[in-house]
Enzyme design. Structure first.
Site, PDB file in Angstrom:
ATOM      1  N   HIS A  41      -1.842  18.937 -40.759  1.00 49.78           N
ATOM      2  CA  HIS A  41      -3.157  18.544 -39.921  1.00 49.78           C
ATOM      3  C   HIS A  41      -4.027  18.044 -40.909  1.00 49.78           C
ATOM      4  CE1 HIS A  41      -7.145  21.097 -39.873  1.00 49.78           C
ATOM      5  NE2 HIS A  41      -7.234  20.536 -38.738  1.00 49.78           N
ATOM      6  N   ARG A  42      -5.163  16.563 -40.974  1.00 45.45           N
ATOM      7  CA  ARG A  42      -5.969  15.552 -41.569  1.00 45.45           C
ATOM      8  C   ARG A  42      -4.998  15.170 -42.988  1.00 45.45           C
ATOM      9  NH1 ARG A  42     -10.639  20.103 -41.690  1.00 45.45           N
ATOM     10  NH2 ARG A  42     -10.144  20.942 -39.457  1.00 45.45           N
ATOM     11  N   GLU A  68      -2.210  14.116 -37.803  1.00 44.02           N
ATOM     12  CA  GLU A  68      -2.939  14.297 -37.707  1.00 44.02           C
ATOM     13  C   GLU A  68      -4.155  14.090 -38.171  1.00 44.02           C
ATOM     14  OE1 GLU A  68      -7.007  16.819 -35.697  1.00 44.02           O
ATOM     15  OE2 GLU A  68      -6.108  16.891 -38.181  1.00 44.02           O
ATOM     16  N   ASP A  70      -8.732  12.562 -37.369  1.00 42.02           N
ATOM     17  CA  ASP A  70     -10.130  12.830 -36.508  1.00 42.02           C
ATOM     18  C   ASP A  70     -10.662  11.736 -36.761  1.00 42.02           C
ATOM     19  OD1 ASP A  70      -9.540  15.477 -35.932  1.00 42.02           O
ATOM     20  OD2 ASP A  70     -10.053  15.963 -38.497  1.00 42.02           O
ATOM     21  N   HIS A  83     -13.406  14.406 -40.611  1.00 45.02           N
ATOM     22  CA  HIS A  83     -13.765  15.670 -39.820  1.00 45.02           C
ATOM     23  C   HIS A  83     -15.059  16.895 -38.744  1.00 45.02           C
ATOM     24  CE1 HIS A  83     -13.152  19.649 -38.380  1.00 45.02           C
ATOM     25  NE2 HIS A  83     -12.165  19.858 -37.415  1.00 45.02           N
ATOM     26  N   GLU A 142      -7.285  12.626 -32.996  1.00 41.69           N
ATOM     27  CA  GLU A 142      -7.932  13.515 -32.376  1.00 41.69           C
ATOM     28  C   GLU A 142      -9.449  12.737 -32.034  1.00 41.69           C
ATOM     29  OE1 GLU A 142     -10.442  17.799 -32.524  1.00 41.69           O
ATOM     30  OE2 GLU A 142      -9.052  17.353 -33.795  1.00 41.69           O
ATOM     31  N   LYS A 144     -13.008  12.906 -32.418  1.00 44.92           N
ATOM     32  CA  LYS A 144     -13.950  13.921 -32.657  1.00 44.92           C
ATOM     33  C   LYS A 144     -15.428  13.677 -31.892  1.00 44.92           C
ATOM     34  CE  LYS A 144     -12.565  17.326 -34.896  1.00 44.92           C
ATOM     35  NZ  LYS A 144     -12.374  18.350 -35.170  1.00 44.92           N
ATOM     36  N   ASP A 267      -1.778  22.754 -42.619  1.00 45.51           N
ATOM     37  CA  ASP A 267      -2.393  22.112 -44.492  1.00 45.51           C
ATOM     38  C   ASP A 267      -0.553  22.315 -44.892  1.00 45.51           C
ATOM     39  OD1 ASP A 267      -4.460  21.600 -42.700  1.00 45.51           O
ATOM     40  OD2 ASP A 267      -5.590  23.720 -44.205  1.00 45.51           O
TER      41      ASP A 267
END
Length: 277
Positions: A41-42, A68, A70, A83, A142, A144, A267
């Site tokens: 995640h990120r 992932e 953003d 993000h 993603e 955003k 994370d």
């Protein structure tokens, strides 16, 4: 691609199909876990500043299946990775992403807030990430707040097509958003790229809502707080996969394994696979 295959089916058929799929699915036996995609995640954000090269490199080293990211846009039209819609939390600057030029964004320190060892980390561009990681790791993109950036979908699609990442053999690109209209648009722009919808709203988990999503989406990606076994079965019965977020504890990861989701967005890549430390 699974989208649209079952979208026209009635709710009763959906539930019936779900029952049969449960009965005949080849589930893991003898305590084995189903293979689940490990999505950083990120990046590996428990250990490095989110949405930076440092975090993505670490995720690759930890053998995550996907990173992932953003995507937003600068005032002068550059696609960048961050993000929040402001730079305040994760950089030494202030202001809205869309109000700052790329040069202004690039001058910010996006790493020091996480630790002195990350001082000088920059906000990456979308192009940089595609060029650096394609073929090395899957990329979950993603969009955003795309409603803030008219034409963003076309820009993202163009960058993906330029690198031939819109072809079925390169099925390691997924595009997702909380903005469903944006995802309908992306499905038309990139019909062979898997599309995901994000939600934390239980109203989006009804059979009727799921059937609508299945007309254009391949992934239904809810927050783990609304995941149930019934929801997973319904999503699967409509030909979609399910990926859940954001895992920040071993208990949450274990719960999602038990629910038999297809991807865990975390994370901590090592919570999904202890070997990935």
């Amino acid at each position: 691609m699974n989208k649209k295959l079952l979208a026209g089916a009635g709710i009763a058929f959906t539930l019936l199909f779900s029952s049969f799929s449960q009965a005949f699915a080849g589930e893991p036996t003898n305590g084995e876990r189903k293979k689940v995609d490990n999505v950083a995640h990120r990046g590996a954000t428990a250990y490095a500043p989110e949405n930076t090269i440092a975090a993505f490199d670490l995720a690759v080293n930890m053998k995550a299946d996907y990173i992932e990211i953003d995507v937003q846009r600068s005032k002068d039209g550059e696609l960048v990775l961050i993000h929040d819609t402001t730079v305040d939390r994760t950089t030494d600057g202030t202001g809205k992403v869309g109000d700052l030029t790329f040069e202004q964004l690039r001058s910010l320190d996006a790493g020091s807030w996480k630790g002195e060892q990350f001082a000088g980390e920059k906000i990456p561009t979308f192009d940089e990430i595609l060029d650096r990681y394609r073929g090395k790791v899957g990329i979950l993109v993603e969009l955003k707040a795309p409603e803030l950036y008219p034409g963003m979908e076309e820009q993202v699609a163009a960058a993906i097509k330029k690198r031939n990442l819109d072809k079925p053999r390169n099925n390691k690109i997924i595009i997702q958003s909380f903005n469903f209209e944006s995802m309908k648009k992306m499905d038309k722009l990139l019909p062979r790229v898997p599309i995901g919808v994000l939600t934390s709203n239980r109203a989006h988990t009804t059979p009727e809502a799921l059937q609508q999503f299945a007309t254009y989406a391949d992934w239904f990606n809810p927050s783990y707080g609304i995941v149930t076994e019934e929801l997973v079965n319904q999503v699967h019965s409509l030909g979609m996969k399910i990926g859940s977020w954001t895992v920040r504890s071993q208990e949450a990861a274990d719960f999602l394994f038990e629910m038999k989701v297809d991807a865990i967005i975390t994370d901590y890549p090592d919570y999904v696979d202890p070997r990935k430390k």
